[in-house]
Design a protein around this motif. Structure first.
Motif, short mmCIF file in Angstrom:
data_model
loop_
_atom_site.label_atom_id
_atom_site.label_comp_id
_atom_site.label_asym_id
_atom_site.label_seq_id
_atom_site.Cartn_x
_atom_site.Cartn_y
_atom_site.Cartn_z
N LYS A 218 0.70 4.83 -2.15
CA LYS A 218 0.00 5.94 -1.18
C LYS A 218 0.98 6.95 -1.07
N ASN B 165 0.98 -1.20 0.13
CA ASN B 165 0.09 -0.17 0.19
C ASN B 165 0.92 1.33 0.10
N ASP B 166 2.05 1.05 0.78
CA ASP B 166 2.82 2.33 0.79
C ASP B 166 3.45 2.70 -0.55
#
Ligand code: 4NP
Length: 148
Positions: free
Chosen positions: A79, A75-76
């Protein structure tokens, strides 16, 4: 708003310093930037930064004592606008994990040098050196990405 994540190996020594220094500059300059840090390894999940990092940060007016280590995740990579590794092995690990376009912190004003891992140095001196290097590079990074 821009967002930056700093990534080292354990997320207890170097990237917490980068996060703390960036947070301080962001606050001082009133920048609209979100900042975070993480490690590629899982050994220290939930731990506070190492004692020497907390100490050297405090000596420079930066409080990192409430940070908690976490592992970087997929996700990072979507994101955050900027994914910043602290050394070449972090860059290799990030590439293996699928991060695209990650940049090395040392490419901002430090001749692309690695920020050495102070965890295995003996004593506090290594942390003072690492602090100075991270401060130089984070300041330069924020200048380049915010025209401050
Ligand atoms: P950092 O340092 O990547 O700067 O947080 C390290 C901390 C712990 C370990 C390695 C590096 N370790 O192997 O546990």
């Amino acid at each position: 708003m821009k967002s930056i994540i700093f990534v080292c190996l354990g997320n207890i020594c170097r990237s917490p310093l980068a996060e703390g220094i960036a947070r301080k500059i962001i606050l001082e300059k009133n920048l609209d930037i979100k900042v975070d840090s993480a490690g590629t390894g899982d050994w220290h999940i939930g731990d506070a930064p190492c004692e020497h990092s907390i100490k050297v940060a405090a000596q420079n007016g930066v409080d990192i004592s409430t940070q908690k280590s976490r592992q970087v995740n997929q996700n990072d990579f979507t994101k955050y606008d900027l994914i910043i590794g602290l050394d070449e092995s972090n860059m290799t690990n990030l590439a293996k994990l699928g991060a695209k376009g990650a940049l090395k912190l040392g490419s901002f004003g430090c001749n692309n040098e690695d920020v050495p891992d102070p965890y295995f140095f003996d004593g506090f001196e290594g942390f003072e050196k690492v602090y100075t290097m991270i401060e130089t590079c984070v300041t330069q990074l924020l200048k380049e990405h915010n025209h401050i």
